[in-house]
Design a protein around this motif. Structure first.
Motif, PDB file in Angstrom:
ATOM      1  N   CYS A 271       1.652   5.849  13.971  1.00  0.00           N
ATOM      2  CA  CYS A 271       2.874   5.647  13.177  1.00  0.00           C
ATOM      3  C   CYS A 271       2.492   5.153  11.785  1.00  0.00           C
ATOM      4  CB  CYS A 271       3.780   4.610  13.843  1.00  0.00           C
ATOM      5  SG  CYS A 271       3.004   2.984  14.008  1.00  0.00           S
ATOM      6  N   HIS A 272       1.216   5.173  11.484  1.00  0.00           N
ATOM      7  CA  HIS A 272       0.687   4.469  10.323  1.00  0.00           C
ATOM      8  C   HIS A 272       1.156   4.997   8.967  1.00  0.00           C
ATOM      9  CE1 HIS A 272      -1.580   3.288  13.782  1.00  0.00           C
ATOM     10  NE2 HIS A 272      -2.125   2.295  13.119  1.00  0.00           N
ATOM     11  N   PRO A 273       1.355   6.310   8.788  1.00  0.00           N
ATOM     12  CA  PRO A 273       1.898   6.757   7.496  1.00  0.00           C
ATOM     13  C   PRO A 273       3.311   6.244   7.225  1.00  0.00           C
ATOM     14  CG  PRO A 273       0.842   8.585   8.642  1.00  0.00           C
ATOM     15  CD  PRO A 273       0.926   7.453   9.624  1.00  0.00           C
ATOM     16  N   GLU A 274       4.035   5.822   8.276  1.00  0.00           N
ATOM     17  CA  GLU A 274       5.402   5.354   8.104  1.00  0.00           C
ATOM     18  C   GLU A 274       5.510   3.848   7.936  1.00  0.00           C
ATOM     19  OE1 GLU A 274       4.647   7.376  11.020  1.00  0.00           O
ATOM     20  OE2 GLU A 274       4.790   8.939   9.521  1.00  0.00           O
ATOM     21  N   VAL A 275       4.423   3.120   8.229  1.00  0.00           N
ATOM     22  CA  VAL A 275       4.481   1.656   8.210  1.00  0.00           C
ATOM     23  C   VAL A 275       4.840   1.133   6.825  1.00  0.00           C
ATOM     24  CG1 VAL A 275       3.087  -0.441   8.393  1.00  0.00           C
ATOM     25  CG2 VAL A 275       2.942   1.303  10.175  1.00  0.00           C
ATOM     26  N   LEU A 276       4.184   1.641   5.788  1.00  0.00           N
ATOM     27  CA  LEU A 276       4.413   1.106   4.446  1.00  0.00           C
ATOM     28  C   LEU A 276       5.810   1.422   3.905  1.00  0.00           C
ATOM     29  CD1 LEU A 276       0.876   1.705   2.881  1.00  0.00           C
ATOM     30  CD2 LEU A 276       1.794  -0.338   3.980  1.00  0.00           C
ATOM     31  N   PRO A 277       6.342   2.651   4.083  1.00  0.00           N
ATOM     32  CA  PRO A 277       7.734   2.874   3.666  1.00  0.00           C
ATOM     33  C   PRO A 277       8.733   1.976   4.403  1.00  0.00           C
ATOM     34  CG  PRO A 277       6.619   4.965   3.943  1.00  0.00           C
ATOM     35  CD  PRO A 277       5.685   3.910   4.448  1.00  0.00           C
ATOM     36  N   ILE A 278       8.505   1.755   5.703  1.00  0.00           N
ATOM     37  CA  ILE A 278       9.404   0.866   6.453  1.00  0.00           C
ATOM     38  C   ILE A 278       9.254  -0.575   5.958  1.00  0.00           C
ATOM     39  CG2 ILE A 278       9.855  -0.115   8.745  1.00  0.00           C
ATOM     40  CD1 ILE A 278       9.175   2.618   9.924  1.00  0.00           C
ATOM     41  N   TYR A 279       8.028  -0.980   5.616  1.00  0.00           N
ATOM     42  CA  TYR A 279       7.768  -2.297   5.029  1.00  0.00           C
ATOM     43  C   TYR A 279       8.574  -2.456   3.741  1.00  0.00           C
ATOM     44  CZ  TYR A 279       4.779  -6.193   3.333  1.00  0.00           C
ATOM     45  OH  TYR A 279       4.293  -7.394   2.878  1.00  0.00           O
ATOM     46  N   THR A 280       8.602  -1.392   2.925  1.00  0.00           N
ATOM     47  CA  THR A 280       9.332  -1.425   1.664  1.00  0.00           C
ATOM     48  C   THR A 280      10.819  -1.659   1.873  1.00  0.00           C
ATOM     49  OG1 THR A 280       7.732   0.142   0.751  1.00  0.00           O
ATOM     50  CG2 THR A 280       9.793  -0.132  -0.453  1.00  0.00           C
ATOM     51  N   GLU A 281      11.371  -1.037   2.905  1.00  0.00           N
ATOM     52  CA  GLU A 281      12.810  -1.110   3.153  1.00  0.00           C
ATOM     53  C   GLU A 281      13.228  -2.398   3.862  1.00  0.00           C
ATOM     54  OE1 GLU A 281      14.957   1.091   2.154  1.00  0.00           O
ATOM     55  OE2 GLU A 281      13.603   2.650   1.444  1.00  0.00           O
ATOM     56  N   LEU A 282      12.244  -3.179   4.357  1.00  0.00           N
ATOM     57  CA  LEU A 282      12.548  -4.381   5.133  1.00  0.00           C
ATOM     58  C   LEU A 282      13.163  -5.464   4.253  1.00  0.00           C
ATOM     59  CD1 LEU A 282      12.291  -5.991   7.820  1.00  0.00           C
ATOM     60  CD2 LEU A 282       9.980  -6.633   7.064  1.00  0.00           C
ATOM     61  N   ARG A 283      14.240  -6.060   4.727  1.00  0.00           N
ATOM     62  CA  ARG A 283      14.883  -7.163   4.007  1.00  0.00           C
ATOM     63  C   ARG A 283      13.999  -8.407   4.084  1.00  0.00           C
ATOM     64  NH1 ARG A 283      19.951  -8.449   6.931  1.00  0.00           N
ATOM     65  NH2 ARG A 283      20.578  -6.376   6.195  1.00  0.00           N
ATOM     66  N   ASP A 284      13.861  -9.107   2.974  1.00  0.00           N
ATOM     67  CA  ASP A 284      13.003 -10.308   2.890  1.00  0.00           C
ATOM     68  C   ASP A 284      11.592  -9.982   3.365  1.00  0.00           C
ATOM     69  OD1 ASP A 284      15.240 -11.807   2.072  1.00  0.00           O
ATOM     70  OD2 ASP A 284      15.792 -12.213   4.155  1.00  0.00           O
TER      71      ASP A 284
END
Length: 476
Positions: A271-284
């Motif tokens: 799932c590693h290519p998606e980790v950073l975009p999801i990190y970006t969208e995470l609140r706080d």
């Protein structure tokens, strides 16, 4: 179902400029009143902690779940659990390395981490590996359509066997589905709205798991009540049908198919290519908070994978196929519950294919047409060529096991082990962590472990192909 691959990518196209601005920055700036640098933390995420877990779980969940019972049948229950625990722990550690590397330089795109670590060759390598992996994912989804859609149509027509009509030919059906559903969706400029199907996809897989558990208590071993299948089973698994205990659970076993186990498990956890975009969208967003998202998601998928593999294996034992859903058709092709599961999974994987295509096209655009404005001709051409190529691949590849095995043995170890480890060593400054510090030595060993997995898995798979062992899978 890897439906979040596009999440945040539409804003990544301008990241080369922010990279240049961040080149002399070693750490992410905290919130201050000074001048603002363009880092991913400048984007205010709006996704809650719970929804981020949901998104990452969907990114982890994929067609690999259908191959886990087959993997267990070729390792035994104990060895499978040991390997599953190891891969889950290593995946969590891999995400830790990615988050630490991204935090140092303020980058949220996997390809741009490669660019920061090794320059343009690193960027191209990461893009190529992501492309290969996602083509494998697309192929596995279309292989499910190829093997399952004829059975669904056959069940609706109340046919107990395939009588050879063109509309029961999986090769024709994937071309039709690709042309009528997948290609039009893939031609859209923005595919973000398809992210809403992620909830439905995960629900489908939960329904699939419930059905697998339920069927365990309603199906006896094929050798006990379905004698007409004995010949096909013997042809299917000659290596395991050497004794009379075919319908007994094996705690520990090794055969020529065991080589596929680690690649299948690795494929299931990527799932590693998606980790950073999801990190970006995470609140706080903080590294600790995102690591918690990753840990909970991996644990949830670990439980789901284990239960699916265990109950699927304990239903069919040595007769389980590399695509678990296809195995149920040998018991009762017209079973209503299995038919509902098939329909749900088919809709889910069909809607996933154009979303998985999105990051492939983005990677190809970065390689072939960097810094070029959007052009419809290129946009449409790449989508058409990719879908055509994957269709040809699925038509001629004899088994989904080969897709799981080959992609899992190459791109999965690269994305989970090799690239995060090497990125960490290159990106984290030496004044913060010297080259011989414990974290960097661990990262180097981690990358080396991935390389060993890759070489061993590929070697065993090639030996299996050369020696002409049993060809298993959904292509019957």
């Amino acid at each position: 179902m890897e439906l979040q691959k596009m999440n945040g990518h539409s804003r990544d196209d301008g990241f080369d400029a922010p990279d240049a601005m961040a080149e002399h920055e070693e750490f992410l700036p905290h919130k201050t009143g000074g001048k603002k640098e363009m880092h991913f933390t400048d984007f205010e995420g709006k996704t809650s902690f719970g929804m981020s877990i949901f998104n990452l779980s969907n990114a982890i969940m994929g067609s690999g779940i259908l191959g886990l019972a087959f993997a267990m049948s070729n390792t035994g229950i104990i060895l499978f659990i040991i390997l599953l625990v190891c891969i889950a722990i290593l995946s969590a550690y891999s995400i830790h390395l990615l988050l630490k590397s991204a935090g140092v330089v303020g980058i949220r795109a996997y390809e741009q981490l490669g660019n920061r670590a090794f320059g343009p060759p690193g960027k191209m390598l990461a893009a190529c590996i992501i492309t290969v992996h996602n083509i494998g994912a697309m192929s596995s989804y279309l292989f499910i359509v190829k093997s399952e859609l004829p059975l669904v149509i056959q069940a609706f027509l109340s046919k107990h066997e395939n009588t050879g009509e063109w509309f029961l030919n999986g090769n024709y059906l994937i071309i039709i589905v690709s042309a009528l559903i997948i290609l039009p969706l893939a031609l859209m400029k923005q595919l973000g709205y398809l992210g809403y199907t992620s909830g439905f996809s995960l629900s489908c897989m939960v329904f699939f798991l419930i059905s697998v558990i339920y069927k365990k208590f309603n199906i006896t071993c094929p050798l006990e009540d379905d004698h007409h299948n004995m010949t096909s089973i013997a042809d299917y698994h000659p290596v395991v049908n050497e004794t009379d205990d075919f319908c007994e659970a094996k705690l520990l076993t090794v055969n020529s198919q065991t080589a596929y186990t680690i690649p299948i498990l690795a494929f299931a956890f990527v799932c590693h290519p998606e980790v950073l975009p999801i990190y970006t969208e995470l609140r706080d967003a903080t590294k600790k908070r995102m690591q918690a998202v990753a840990n909970v998601s991996i644990m949830a998928m670990f439980v789901m994978y284990l239960l699916t593999a265990l109950f699927g294996y304990l239903t069919f034992y040595g007769a389980v196929e590399s695509e678990l859903l296809h195995t149920y058709s040998r018991v009762d092709p017209l079973d209503v519950m299995v038919l509902c599961v098939r329909l749900a999974v088919l809709v889910a994987v069909t809607l996933t294919v154009p979303v998985v295509l999105f990051p492939i096209r983005r990677a190809l655009l970065q390689i072939l047409f960097p810094d070029k404005p959007f052009r419809w001709a290129v946009h449409i051409g790449i989508a058409f060529c990719l879908i055509s190529f994957v269709n040809v691949l699925v038509i001629f590849v004899p088994s989904i096991r080969d897709i799981f095995g080959l992609i899992g043995a190459t791109s999965a170890p690269s994305l989970i082990f090799i690239l995060p480890g090497t990125f960490y060593i290159r990106i984290v400054p030496e004044d913060q962590e010297p080259l011989l510090s414990r974290p960097k030595i661990q990262a180097a060993c981690f990358a080396a472990l991935g390389f060993i997995f890759m070489v061993m898995s590929l070697s065993f798979i090639i030996i299996d192909w050369v020696t002409g062992e049993s060809r298993s899978g959904g292509a019957h």
